[in-house]
Motif scaffolding. Structure first.
Motif, PDB file in Angstrom:
ATOM      1  N   VAL A   1       0.830  -1.206   0.000  1.00  0.00           N
ATOM      2  CA  VAL A   1       0.000   0.000   0.000  1.00  0.00           C
ATOM      3  C   VAL A   1       0.866   1.258   0.000  1.00  0.00           C
ATOM      4  O   VAL A   1       1.773   1.395   0.829  1.00  0.00           O
ATOM      5  N   LEU A   2       0.568   2.154  -0.922  1.00  0.00           N
ATOM      6  CA  LEU A   2       1.189   3.481  -0.958  1.00  0.00           C
ATOM      7  C   LEU A   2       0.113   4.505  -0.641  1.00  0.00           C
ATOM      8  O   LEU A   2      -0.888   4.598  -1.349  1.00  0.00           O
ATOM      9  N   ILE A   3       0.297   5.254   0.442  1.00  0.00           N
ATOM     10  CA  ILE A   3      -0.656   6.314   0.806  1.00  0.00           C
ATOM     11  C   ILE A   3       0.005   7.658   0.551  1.00  0.00           C
ATOM     12  O   ILE A   3       0.863   8.108   1.319  1.00  0.00           O
ATOM     13  N   ASN A   4      -0.362   8.289  -0.551  1.00  0.00           N
ATOM     14  CA  ASN A   4       0.157   9.608  -0.899  1.00  0.00           C
ATOM     15  C   ASN A   4      -0.617  10.663  -0.107  1.00  0.00           C
ATOM     16  O   ASN A   4      -1.634  11.186  -0.549  1.00  0.00           O
ATOM     17  N   ASN A   5      -0.121  10.958   1.081  1.00  0.00           N
ATOM     18  CA  ASN A   5      -0.813  11.861   1.992  1.00  0.00           C
ATOM     19  C   ASN A   5      -0.227  13.271   2.029  1.00  0.00           C
ATOM     20  O   ASN A   5      -0.960  14.235   2.205  1.00  0.00           O
ATOM     21  N   ALA A   6       1.089  13.395   1.859  1.00  0.00           N
ATOM     22  CA  ALA A   6       1.742  14.700   1.999  1.00  0.00           C
ATOM     23  C   ALA A   6       1.132  15.728   1.054  1.00  0.00           C
ATOM     24  O   ALA A   6       0.870  15.443  -0.115  1.00  0.00           O
ATOM     25  N   GLY A   7       0.890  16.910   1.567  1.00  0.00           N
ATOM     26  CA  GLY A   7       0.313  17.959   0.748  1.00  0.00           C
ATOM     27  C   GLY A   7       0.361  19.290   1.457  1.00  0.00           C
ATOM     28  O   GLY A   7       0.644  19.363   2.657  1.00  0.00           O
ATOM     29  N   ILE A   8       0.095  20.357   0.723  1.00  0.00           N
ATOM     30  CA  ILE A   8       0.038  21.694   1.303  1.00  0.00           C
ATOM     31  C   ILE A   8      -1.228  22.391   0.836  1.00  0.00           C
ATOM     32  O   ILE A   8      -1.833  22.011  -0.168  1.00  0.00           O
ATOM     33  N   SER A   9      -1.605  23.420   1.564  1.00  0.00           N
ATOM     34  CA  SER A   9      -2.765  24.217   1.196  1.00  0.00           C
ATOM     35  C   SER A   9      -2.408  25.690   1.354  1.00  0.00           C
ATOM     36  O   SER A   9      -1.329  26.037   1.843  1.00  0.00           O
ATOM     37  N   SER A  10      -3.304  26.556   0.935  1.00  0.00           N
ATOM     38  CA  SER A  10      -3.110  27.994   1.114  1.00  0.00           C
ATOM     39  C   SER A  10      -4.428  28.586   1.576  1.00  0.00           C
ATOM     40  O   SER A  10      -5.462  27.911   1.600  1.00  0.00           O
ATOM     41  N   LYS A  11      -4.408  29.827   1.946  1.00  0.00           N
ATOM     42  CA  LYS A  11      -5.613  30.470   2.435  1.00  0.00           C
ATOM     43  C   LYS A  11      -6.645  30.609   1.322  1.00  0.00           C
ATOM     44  O   LYS A  11      -6.325  30.594   0.139  1.00  0.00           O
ATOM     45  N   PHE A  12      -7.901  30.771   1.733  1.00  0.00           N
ATOM     46  CA  PHE A  12      -8.981  30.990   0.775  1.00  0.00           C
ATOM     47  C   PHE A  12      -8.659  32.219  -0.070  1.00  0.00           C
ATOM     48  O   PHE A  12      -8.339  33.286   0.460  1.00  0.00           O
ATOM     49  N   THR A  13      -8.706  32.062  -1.385  1.00  0.00           N
ATOM     50  CA  THR A  13      -8.392  33.185  -2.268  1.00  0.00           C
ATOM     51  C   THR A  13      -9.410  33.316  -3.389  1.00  0.00           C
ATOM     52  O   THR A  13      -9.870  32.325  -3.943  1.00  0.00           O
TER      53      THR A  13
ATOM     54  N   SER B   1      -5.084 -12.781  -3.388  1.00  0.00           N
ATOM     55  CA  SER B   1      -5.540 -11.811  -2.387  1.00  0.00           C
ATOM     56  C   SER B   1      -6.184 -10.605  -3.054  1.00  0.00           C
ATOM     57  O   SER B   1      -6.166 -10.452  -4.273  1.00  0.00           O
ATOM     58  N   THR B   2      -6.759  -9.718  -2.238  1.00  0.00           N
ATOM     59  CA  THR B   2      -7.329  -8.465  -2.735  1.00  0.00           C
ATOM     60  C   THR B   2      -6.950  -7.339  -1.780  1.00  0.00           C
ATOM     61  O   THR B   2      -6.553  -7.574  -0.642  1.00  0.00           O
ATOM     62  N   GLY B   3      -7.107  -6.097  -2.253  1.00  0.00           N
ATOM     63  CA  GLY B   3      -6.925  -4.938  -1.390  1.00  0.00           C
ATOM     64  C   GLY B   3      -5.554  -4.821  -0.770  1.00  0.00           C
ATOM     65  O   GLY B   3      -4.528  -4.992  -1.440  1.00  0.00           O
ATOM     66  N   VAL B   4      -5.495  -4.525   0.533  1.00  0.00           N
ATOM     67  CA  VAL B   4      -4.230  -4.248   1.212  1.00  0.00           C
ATOM     68  C   VAL B   4      -3.294  -5.448   1.235  1.00  0.00           C
ATOM     69  O   VAL B   4      -2.088  -5.292   1.437  1.00  0.00           O
ATOM     70  N   ASN B   5      -3.817  -6.635   1.052  1.00  0.00           N
ATOM     71  CA  ASN B   5      -2.968  -7.820   1.017  1.00  0.00           C
ATOM     72  C   ASN B   5      -2.424  -8.093  -0.379  1.00  0.00           C
ATOM     73  O   ASN B   5      -1.693  -9.063  -0.590  1.00  0.00           O
ATOM     74  N   LYS B   6      -2.799  -7.228  -1.329  1.00  0.00           N
ATOM     75  CA  LYS B   6      -2.294  -7.350  -2.699  1.00  0.00           C
ATOM     76  C   LYS B   6      -1.531  -6.063  -3.027  1.00  0.00           C
ATOM     77  O   LYS B   6      -0.358  -5.960  -2.706  1.00  0.00           O
ATOM     78  N   ALA B   7      -2.192  -5.063  -3.607  1.00  0.00           N
ATOM     79  CA  ALA B   7      -1.537  -3.778  -3.866  1.00  0.00           C
ATOM     80  C   ALA B   7      -2.578  -2.683  -4.079  1.00  0.00           C
ATOM     81  O   ALA B   7      -3.507  -2.850  -4.874  1.00  0.00           O
ATOM     82  N   VAL B   8      -2.391  -1.562  -3.378  1.00  0.00           N
ATOM     83  CA  VAL B   8      -3.329  -0.437  -3.444  1.00  0.00           C
ATOM     84  C   VAL B   8      -2.567   0.888  -3.413  1.00  0.00           C
ATOM     85  O   VAL B   8      -1.627   1.052  -2.638  1.00  0.00           O
ATOM     86  N   ILE B   9      -2.997   1.820  -4.247  1.00  0.00           N
ATOM     87  CA  ILE B   9      -2.496   3.196  -4.208  1.00  0.00           C
ATOM     88  C   ILE B   9      -3.622   4.073  -3.680  1.00  0.00           C
ATOM     89  O   ILE B   9      -4.725   4.088  -4.243  1.00  0.00           O
ATOM     90  N   VAL B  10      -3.358   4.773  -2.591  1.00  0.00           N
ATOM     91  CA  VAL B  10      -4.357   5.658  -1.989  1.00  0.00           C
ATOM     92  C   VAL B  10      -3.861   7.097  -2.099  1.00  0.00           C
ATOM     93  O   VAL B  10      -2.819   7.446  -1.531  1.00  0.00           O
ATOM     94  N   ASN B  11      -4.590   7.918  -2.839  1.00  0.00           N
ATOM     95  CA  ASN B  11      -4.254   9.334  -2.923  1.00  0.00           C
ATOM     96  C   ASN B  11      -5.177  10.120  -1.994  1.00  0.00           C
ATOM     97  O   ASN B  11      -6.397  10.101  -2.172  1.00  0.00           O
ATOM     98  N   ILE B  12      -4.587  10.755  -0.985  1.00  0.00           N
ATOM     99  CA  ILE B  12      -5.392  11.568  -0.074  1.00  0.00           C
ATOM    100  C   ILE B  12      -5.747  12.859  -0.784  1.00  0.00           C
ATOM    101  O   ILE B  12      -4.900  13.726  -1.005  1.00  0.00           O
ATOM    102  N   SER B  13      -6.996  12.982  -1.169  1.00  0.00           N
ATOM    103  CA  SER B  13      -7.484  14.116  -1.936  1.00  0.00           C
ATOM    104  C   SER B  13      -8.268  15.057  -1.016  1.00  0.00           C
ATOM    105  O   SER B  13      -7.924  15.204   0.164  1.00  0.00           O
TER     106      SER B  13
END
Length: 246
Positions: A85-97, A139-151
């Motif tokens: 499993v790869l969880i692409n979580n790192a990210g940045i945001s900015s103020k409401f514009t 297998s399926t899911g986390v016991n196989k291979a999953v890419i999770v993009n934190i959106s």
């Protein structure tokens, strides 16, 4: 037993996911790879080093050239089992514009980290994901291979009724598009790809007014991961597994 990599693990949702995975009894985790830009500034993450299955690695999502070195470090530990499993979580945001206040450097910076970073890191780790998928054919899911993009729900075009947030919205919408392409391109390899909105969470990014605690969001994400299967491939969901509109 699966191996999971989480980016942006020095604080917020990333740190919460690492803690949850280390204590998770729903599915067994053999290795948790937690990345951060500077271990010297990741005090709370470093305090978790007592867990033998935790591996803390430095990674800067702007330095795309370093990703293959990161992949090599992971490979040296997982060997022929691969990365599940790869969880692409790192990210940045900015103020409401509003449109009059948008700056091109903000747009470029958020695309580099929120969109390009996850795509290029996935590319670098793809051989390890393929290895895990091939190793666990039945297998399926986390016991196989999953890419999770934190959106984010802010990346939804259909549910945008407030405007603004140009840099963050567009970078997350683009990440969603990448998720969809990954789900198609890697389907024959048995690798799933999904986008997950973690909810509005009390973090440095979410702010003090957010209704959710980190623990609520991460518990939901881990529960979703435990139940993920081919029917979820290429979808956009919230942390409780509810389908979201693109």
């Amino acid at each position: 037993m699966c191996s999971i990599l989480v980016t942006g693990a020095n604080r917020g949702i990333g740190l919460g996911l690492v803690k949850k995975l280390l204590s998770n009894e729903t599915f067994k985790v053999e290795n948790v790879f937690a990345t951060c830009r500077d271990t010297g500034k990741a005090k709370e993450l470093m305090e978790l080093k007592k867990h033998p299955q935790l591996h803390i690695l430095e990674a800067d999502l702007v330095d795309h050239g370093s990703f293959f070195n990161l992949a090599s470090q992971v490979s040296n530990i997982v060997k022929d089992k691969g990365l599940n499993v790869l969880i692409n979580n790192a990210g940045i945001s900015s103020k409401f514009t509003r449109i009059g206040l948008v700056k091109s450097e903000d747009l470029l910076n958020q695309f580099k980290i929120n969109t390009i970073g996850p795509i290029m890191l996935t590319q670098a780790l793809l051989p390890l994901l393929k290895t895990a998928s091939e190793k666990n054919e039945t297998s399926t899911g986390v016991n196989k291979a999953v890419i999770v993009n934190i959106s984010s729900i802010l990346g939804s075009i259909a549910q945008n009724d407030q405007g603004g947030f140009y840099a963050y919205r567009t970078s997350k919408t683009a990440l969603n598009a990448a998720t969809k392409s990954l789900s198609i391109d890697l389907k024959t390899n048995g690798i799933l790809a999904v986008s997950i909105h973690p909810g509005w969470v009390k973090t440095a990014m979410g702010g003090a007014n957010a209704p959710l605690q980190v623990e609520q969001s991460t518990a939901g994400i881990c529960n979703f991961l435990n139940n993920i299967n081919e029917s979820h491939n290429g979808g956009f969901y919230d942390f409780e597994g509810k389908v979201l509109l693109w």
